[in-house]
Enzyme design. Sequence first.
Site, PDB file in Angstrom:
ATOM      1  N   ASP A 196       0.825  -1.207   0.000  1.00 42.05           N
ATOM      2  CA  ASP A 196       0.000   0.000   0.000  1.00 42.05           C
ATOM      3  C   ASP A 196       0.862   1.261   0.000  1.00 42.05           C
ATOM      4  O   ASP A 196       2.076   1.206   0.195  1.00 42.05           O
ATOM      5  CB  ASP A 196      -0.902   0.021   1.247  1.00 42.05           C
ATOM      6  CG  ASP A 196      -1.939  -1.090   1.238  1.00 42.05           C
ATOM      7  OD1 ASP A 196      -2.355  -1.500   0.141  1.00 42.05           O
ATOM      8  OD2 ASP A 196      -2.336  -1.537   2.334  1.00 42.05           O
ATOM      9  N   TYR A 223       6.066 -10.136   6.580  1.00 42.56           N
ATOM     10  CA  TYR A 223       6.013  -8.702   6.871  1.00 42.56           C
ATOM     11  C   TYR A 223       6.447  -8.459   8.305  1.00 42.56           C
ATOM     12  O   TYR A 223       6.255  -9.311   9.183  1.00 42.56           O
ATOM     13  CB  TYR A 223       4.586  -8.168   6.719  1.00 42.56           C
ATOM     14  CG  TYR A 223       4.138  -7.922   5.303  1.00 42.56           C
ATOM     15  CD1 TYR A 223       4.295  -6.668   4.700  1.00 42.56           C
ATOM     16  CD2 TYR A 223       3.534  -8.928   4.560  1.00 42.56           C
ATOM     17  CE1 TYR A 223       3.864  -6.436   3.402  1.00 42.56           C
ATOM     18  CE2 TYR A 223       3.100  -8.711   3.255  1.00 42.56           C
ATOM     19  CZ  TYR A 223       3.266  -7.461   2.691  1.00 42.56           C
ATOM     20  OH  TYR A 223       2.845  -7.230   1.409  1.00 42.56           O
TER      21      TYR A 223
END
EC number: 5.4.99.12
Length: 252
Positions: A54, A113
């Site tokens: 994002d 992540y």
Amino acid sequence: MSVQRYFIYLAYDGTHYHGWQIQPNGISIQECLMKALATFLRKDTEVIGAGRTDAGVHASLMVAHFDYEGEPLDVDKVAEKLNRLLPQDISVYKVCRVKPDAHARFDATARTYKYYITTVKFPFNRQYRYRIHNPLDFQKMNEAALTLFHYSDFTSFSKLHTDVKTNICKIMHAEWTQEDEYTWVFTIQADRFLRNMVRAIVGTLLEVGRGKLSVDDFRKIIEQQNRCKAGTSAPGNALFLVNVEYPQEIFE
């Protein structure tokens, strides 16, 4: 002449970008990489990433692929040239040839992540950390994180109205660890992630840490499969894609 496929291993600081994917209203990592490749190869070249980070999200390791028709490329030269052409906040580690049907996105077996939070104000890492002002119960947050292993449908942590056909993911690792006196890191690994999923999970776990949700509440949020029931997404600036894994047989 045969068509070859190549993987690019790269890193980027996402602060000034509108995410990985090409956007009509802002510059993206994908766009910068495609422009650099087009300059070097002297023709428009499509680049496919392992995922879509994002806006504002970083990557210490992202993988992407591109095709080239012609004599096999000198991969070291490609990496060197791309680094000269790319902005300072995007760096190529290496380029390697893979089998013609290898796919950066669909062949990835795991993605990892990390999300960083800090309890102090520090000017030099502010764009890579989410500052927390109130105490958190990390033991409870880790108890809640463990419940993620018992589920596969993560609709509650998915961005609404996307083109994704399934919200099924297999989570392999999810844990908060303390990096130093002021910094905690949430590491999560899965076979795939939904749009906004990690930030939504982190935001909801922070509600557990603040005592606003119990571990059982967290479990029920997953079961309800409703994004509106989960917490607010944590800011993107503290999130890093740190690894993408592939089966060895796709490499040449």
